[in-house]
Write a protein that holds these residues in place. Structure first.
Motif: not given
Length: 267
Positions: A125-126, A129, A134, A141, A144, A150, A152-153
């Motif tokens: 996801l990143r 991390c 997250l 974290c 990136p 990334d 996770s955004m």
């Protein structure tokens, strides 16, 4: 006007998008300047001084192109020509990244995976991390690495409660495209499709042992999509050591540096 400029940028800078199949060959596909044709090599004529131009056959002339960039030729020309300098250099550097380890991998747990329809939970996801960090403390974290995607955004804030009528699907790419929002539920990660949301498009999938550990790696070229997205080329190298585990970033894989360099060249 903005739409036309964006289309020209995509043709000039981004690699050929072939979301119908993953490629496993000695040379990746490129986009021919202006035509957008999917090719294994292309010619590009670029200014090397105020009054001189030079024609390069990419990838054969990558070493020569890098030498001209070291001499400062990349600042000559109009905006389109300078974009072409960047595109040709990106293509050369990407190929050099794939080819820098001459040995063939003897273990392969990646090439049979369908990356164009990949589950998001199978991907980092990143980078650097994990999911639980997250969720607990995203600020802890690491950022990136530049040039890597990334995911996770796209994660919804945990205080956000989606409409229960919204369709929750397994988080995955579909034919090389992911657009929507990622939400953590007791059942795991679920996605809310939204065609207006930002997302990623997988442009190509190539295979090489980028860190010389004997395990084949997959290298995804991607771009961020969405109405407010700035087109840029992203690269995500992935590996795994069995067919059951999620993918990770190969240790010591580095990253295909952009810009002229005096590192060794294969072409």
């Amino acid at each position: 006007m903005k739409s036309a400029a964006l289309s020209l940028f995509l043709v000039l800078v981004l690699p050929a998008w072939h979301a119908c199949a993953q490629e496993s060959s000695d040379t990746p596909w490129f986009t021919a300047p202006y035509s957008g044709e999917k090719v294994k090599e292309y010619e590009v004529t670029l200014p090397v001084s105020r009054y001189e131009e030079e024609t390069f056959l990419i990838p054969r002339d990558c070493k020569k192109l890098n030498s001209r960039l070291l001499e400062g030729a990349g600042h000559w020309g109009n905006r389109v020509q300078r974009r072409l300098w960047i595109k040709a250099d990106d293509d050369c550097r990407y190929l050099n990244y794939l080819k820098r380890n001459p040995k063939k991998a003897d273990k392969d747990f990646v090439s049979s995976y369908d990356f164009l329809n990949a589950r998001i939970t199978d991907l980092p996801l990143r980078p650097g991390c994990d999911l639980y960090m997250l969720l607990r403390d995203p600020d802890a974290c690491p950022a990136p690495p530049p040039g890597m995607p990334d995911f996770s955004m796209f994660m919804m804030h945990q205080g956000h409660h989606p409409d229960p009528q919204e369709s929750r699907d397994e988080c995955r790419f579909e034919n090389g495209v992911f657009r929507g929002h990622i939400h953590y539920t007791p059942e795991g990660l679920r996605c809310y499709r939204d065609r207006r949301a930002p997302g990623y498009r997988i442009l190509s999938v190539d295979f090489a042992d980028v860190n010389a550990d004997g395990y084949l790696d997959a290298v995804l070229r991607m771009t961020l999509i969405g109405s407010r997205s700035r087109p840029e080329l992203l690269v995500l190298p992935l590996t795994r050591f069995s067919g059951e585990e999620p993918f990770t970033i190969p240790k010591g894989a580095g990253y295909p540096r952009m810009g002229p360099t005096d590192e060794g060249w294969l072409y």
